[in-house]
Design a protein around this motif. Structure first.
Motif, PDB file in Angstrom:
ATOM      1  N   ASP A   1      54.848   6.040  52.442  1.00 13.78           N
ATOM      2  CA  ASP A   1      56.119   5.378  52.119  1.00 13.78           C
ATOM      3  C   ASP A   1      56.439   5.407  50.623  1.00 13.78           C
ATOM      4  OD1 ASP A   1      56.844   4.703  54.679  1.00 13.78           O
ATOM      5  OD2 ASP A   1      55.630   2.874  54.673  1.00 13.78           O
ATOM      6  N   GLN A   2      55.415   5.555  49.798  1.00 10.51           N
ATOM      7  CA  GLN A   2      55.641   5.468  48.341  1.00 10.51           C
ATOM      8  C   GLN A   2      56.643   6.498  47.807  1.00 10.51           C
ATOM      9  OE1 GLN A   2      52.096   5.153  45.914  1.00 10.51           O
ATOM     10  NE2 GLN A   2      51.074   3.840  47.424  1.00 10.51           N
ATOM     11  N   PRO A   3      56.640   7.786  48.259  1.00 10.04           N
ATOM     12  CA  PRO A   3      57.622   8.734  47.715  1.00 10.04           C
ATOM     13  C   PRO A   3      59.067   8.375  48.038  1.00 10.04           C
ATOM     14  CG  PRO A   3      55.799   9.902  48.745  1.00 10.04           C
ATOM     15  CD  PRO A   3      55.647   8.462  49.133  1.00 10.04           C
TER      16      PRO A   3
ATOM     17  N   LYS B   1      63.653   1.318  54.178  1.00 12.68           N
ATOM     18  CA  LYS B   1      62.723   0.201  54.354  1.00 12.68           C
ATOM     19  C   LYS B   1      61.394   0.775  54.800  1.00 12.68           C
ATOM     20  CE  LYS B   1      66.205  -3.249  55.609  1.00 12.68           C
ATOM     21  NZ  LYS B   1      66.615  -4.270  56.588  1.00 12.68           N
ATOM     22  N   ALA B   2      60.334   0.198  54.261  1.00 12.80           N
ATOM     23  CA  ALA B   2      58.997   0.724  54.573  1.00 12.80           C
ATOM     24  C   ALA B   2      58.511   0.170  55.910  1.00 12.80           C
ATOM     25  CB  ALA B   2      58.041   0.387  53.431  1.00 12.80           C
ATOM     26  N   ASP B   3      57.258  -0.228  55.980  1.00 13.77           N
ATOM     27  CA  ASP B   3      56.674  -0.679  57.261  1.00 13.77           C
ATOM     28  C   ASP B   3      57.246  -2.045  57.654  1.00 13.77           C
ATOM     29  OD1 ASP B   3      55.498  -2.434  55.551  1.00 13.77           O
ATOM     30  OD2 ASP B   3      53.550  -1.459  55.532  1.00 13.77           O
TER      31      ASP B   3
ATOM     32  N   LEU C   1      65.646  -1.529  45.164  1.00 10.84           N
ATOM     33  CA  LEU C   1      64.891  -0.548  44.382  1.00 10.84           C
ATOM     34  C   LEU C   1      65.756   0.658  44.014  1.00 10.84           C
ATOM     35  CD1 LEU C   1      61.397  -0.624  46.119  1.00 10.84           C
ATOM     36  CD2 LEU C   1      62.093  -1.655  43.957  1.00 10.84           C
ATOM     37  N   SER C   2      66.699   1.015  44.882  1.00 12.70           N
ATOM     38  CA  SER C   2      67.607   2.118  44.554  1.00 12.70           C
ATOM     39  C   SER C   2      68.477   1.756  43.346  1.00 12.70           C
ATOM     40  CB  SER C   2      68.486   2.441  45.760  1.00 12.70           C
ATOM     41  OG  SER C   2      69.380   3.481  45.461  1.00 12.70           O
ATOM     42  N   ILE C   3      68.950   0.526  43.344  1.00 11.46           N
ATOM     43  CA  ILE C   3      69.746   0.058  42.190  1.00 11.46           C
ATOM     44  C   ILE C   3      68.894   0.079  40.925  1.00 11.46           C
ATOM     45  CG2 ILE C   3      70.912  -1.949  41.209  1.00 11.46           C
ATOM     46  CD1 ILE C   3      71.822  -2.640  44.064  1.00 11.46           C
ATOM     47  N   ALA C   4      67.667  -0.393  41.027  1.00 10.02           N
ATOM     48  CA  ALA C   4      66.771  -0.405  39.862  1.00 10.02           C
ATOM     49  C   ALA C   4      66.540   1.011  39.339  1.00 10.02           C
ATOM     50  CB  ALA C   4      65.440  -1.060  40.242  1.00 10.02           C
TER      51      ALA C   4
ATOM     52  N   SER D   1      50.289   1.729  44.342  1.00  8.71           N
ATOM     53  CA  SER D   1      50.013   0.691  45.348  1.00  8.71           C
ATOM     54  C   SER D   1      48.952   1.155  46.340  1.00  8.71           C
ATOM     55  CB  SER D   1      51.306   0.345  46.092  1.00  8.71           C
ATOM     56  OG  SER D   1      51.069  -0.635  47.071  1.00  8.71           O
ATOM     57  N   GLN D   2      48.247   0.176  46.904  1.00 10.20           N
ATOM     58  CA  GLN D   2      47.323   0.402  48.006  1.00 10.20           C
ATOM     59  C   GLN D   2      47.581  -0.668  49.058  1.00 10.20           C
ATOM     60  OE1 GLN D   2      43.232   0.446  46.730  1.00 10.20           O
ATOM     61  NE2 GLN D   2      43.472   2.300  45.472  1.00 10.20           N
TER      62      GLN D   2
END
Length: 581
Positions: A523-525, A533-535, A547-550, A565-566
């Motif tokens: 999911d990180q890439p 949205k991730a998991d 995060l897209s705005i950031a 992240s892990q």
């Protein structure tokens, strides 16, 4: 004869040489005449002064006819000796006793005054024009009389005529030589020019390899070499033109936009394969036919007509064919390149339109998502109005749920509006030098209460000696709020969130570290993509826009953003900003 370049050049040169020789002849004739007169004048002066010195040592009371004759034979000039009262005391050519008084002679009066007397006049005695020069006879600064020398002016005329004859011969020889030189120089020039003309004719017929190399280094030689160099360049340009023509053909063949060029009469002059595919017509037989025969669509023909009549660029959109292709057509007048011609560019925007439909569907879906919290809020409000306000415990519970739904709505609307503004370029960055630690302190203070409510510790690591960065403070605070808000949302109670900053070369890096659930490697890439949205651990709220705005804001500052992240061990979000100069 005068129509040939040989005589056009030689004749003016010969005329100029003749005019120059004539002017010089007139000048030198006058100069020689003056020189002869001056020479004779000087000679008479010298001879008269010698006679004056000789007579001043003797006795002038006795007649001096004999001495005058002797001197005249030696000097070849008439000699006259005059006393102060004008009496002629000596005469070389006549008896002095018979001579009249000479006191009225201008040259005698000047000599008796102590000056030199000189005059050219007609002599009644000799019946011819004479040149007279008289000087005083002195003895101890006393003027005893005057001595006058005279000679015929005809002698000077004879000398002048002789000199003029020689001068005319010289002038004639110079004129002939100048004419011959003009003809010879012109013939040499014409011969070289003929070679250059032949070379230009070869160049005109396309014989670029047979331009002769000249041996001369004058202007004609330079012109010949320039023609040869031009031939070489033209040959290279022809080769380059053929190569460019091949490239243009390849580009036109590979263009995805259809392109058609029509002349003033609407006859197709050029068409590329993409246009043939759009209009479903073979391009092999299209050139030479009218637009209506090739494109078979009245709106495009009207577009061409409007462009011709207005002389300005025109555009329109339309749907073509049974497949409902969405086409944007642009007609551009070729005013300079092809007067009266029109370039028509047809862009197939079918895929873009479909993407726009997808975007509309997304907005529709988001609007649908808004209905759920709004419906929940309405239900909670109605429940409270129906009597739940009388039960403090139930009212408190309903109010907490309303607050949650309001927060969700507020975040969703804010992020949607913000993303829309960023994508439309309506978010100008007011960058200036700002203190990084001041930005971190502001973010920590504003988010601390929310972190404490979630049972989290918000830690700000101190940083010293950090340089200022070029940034829009408000926008960077917005990036920090998004990152800290995400960290709070996905960190279990009892965890911590740490803010820190450090310098890395010409960049200052800001890190937001949490002890939350983490993000998987796959999911990180994609975590910074729009609406992603991730998991399931991250689907408990939000729109996937933060995060897209950031990312957009950080990249607008010339920095970058990334995550480490892990899963189960937390995440650290980093972003960099350039150091202020």
């Amino acid at each position: 004869m005068s129509k040939t370049i040989r005589w056009k050049i030689a004749l003016p040169f010969m005329l100029l040489a003749a005019a120059t020789v004539i002017v010089l002849g007139v000048y030198f004739t006058d100069f020689m005449r003056q020189m002869v007169e001056d020479s004779r004048h000087e000679s008479l002066r010298s001879e008269a002064q010698l006679i004056s010195a000789q007579l001043g040592e003797g006795d002038l009371t006795a007649k001096k006819d004999k001495e005058a004759r002797l001197l005249a034979n030696v000097l070849k000039a008439r000699v006259t000796i005059v006393l102060p009262d004008g009496t002629v005391q000596g005469e070389s050519h006549y008896d002095s006793a018979s001579m009249e008084n000479h006191l009225d002679r201008p040259e005698i009066r000047a000599a008796l005054r102590g000056d030199e007397g000189f005059q050219v006049r007609y002599s009644d005695t000799l019946q011819e024009t004479m040149m007279y020069l008289a000087v005083p006879i002195r003895n101890d600064n006393q003027i005893l009389g005057a001595v006058r020398l005279a000679m015929p002016a005809s002698d000077i005329k004879i000398q002048e005529q002789q000199l003029n004859s020689h001068l005319m011969v010289v002038i004639a020889v110079v004129a002939v030589l100048a004419g011959l030189l003009a003809i010879l120089a012109t013939e040499t020039f014409v011969r070289q020019l003929r070679r250059v003309t032949q070379a230009a004719q070869r160049l005109n017929t396309g014989e670029l390899k047979s331009i002769p190399v000249p041996n001369s280094h004058d202007e004609i030689g330079q012109l010949s070499r320039a023609l040869q160099q031009m031939a070489v360049r033209l040959d290279a340009q022809f080769d380059a033109l053929e190569a460019e023509r091949g490239k243009l053909a390849a580009v036109l063949a590979q263009m995805t936009d259809g392109m058609v060029i029509a002349d003033r009469e609407g006859v197709v002059q050029l068409i590329n394969p993409a246009a043939g595919e759009i209009f479903e017509t073979p391009i092999a037989g299209a050139i030479g036919h009218t637009l209506i025969e090739v494109i078979r669509h009245h709106q495009l023909v009207e577009l061409w007509q409007n462009c011709i009549s207005s002389g300005e660029q025109q555009s329109t959109t339309l749907e073509l064919g049974s497949e409902r292709k969405f086409i944007q057509a642009i007609a551009i007048p070729l005013t300079h390149a092809m007067p009266g011609g029109v370039l028509m560019i047809c862009q197939d925007l079918t895929r873009v339109r479909r993407l726009e439909l997808v975007r509309r569907d997304f907005v529709s879906n988001v609007s649908h998502e808004l209905r759920t919290p709004l419906a929940s809020l309405k239900a909670l409000t109605e429940t409270l109005q129906d009597g739940a306000l009388d039960d403090p415990a139930a009212a408190r519970h309903f109010l907490q749920r309303m607050e949650t739904e309001i927060d969700t709505l507020t975040q969703m609307v804010r992020e949607l509006l913000e993303l829309s503004r960023i994508e439309s370029g309506k978010v100008p960055l007011q960058r200036k030098a700002v203190d990084v630690m001041a930005l971190l302190e502001t973010a920590a203070e504003r988010m601390r209460l929310q972190a404490e409510r979630a049972g989290l510790a918000l830690i700000l690591e101190p940083g010293s000696g950090l340089p200022q960065v070029m940034a829009d403070g408000e926008r960077i605070e917005q990036v920090l709020f998004n990152l800290v808000h995400n960290a709070i949302k996905f960190t279990p109670s009892g965890g911590s969130i740490t803010l820190r900053a450090y310098q890395d070369g010409e960049q200052v890096v800001i890190a937001v570290k949490d002890t939350g659930v983490g993000i998987s490697d796959e999911d990180q890439p994609r975590i910074f993509e729009r609406f992603y949205k991730a998991d399931r651990a991250r689907t408990g709220g939000g729109t996937g826009l933060g995060l897209s705005i950031a990312r957009h804001l950080v990249e607008g500052h010339g920095g970058k953003i990334w995550v480490e992240s892990q899963t189960g061990k937390g995440s650290t979000f980093y972003f960099s900003l350039p150091v202020a100069a």
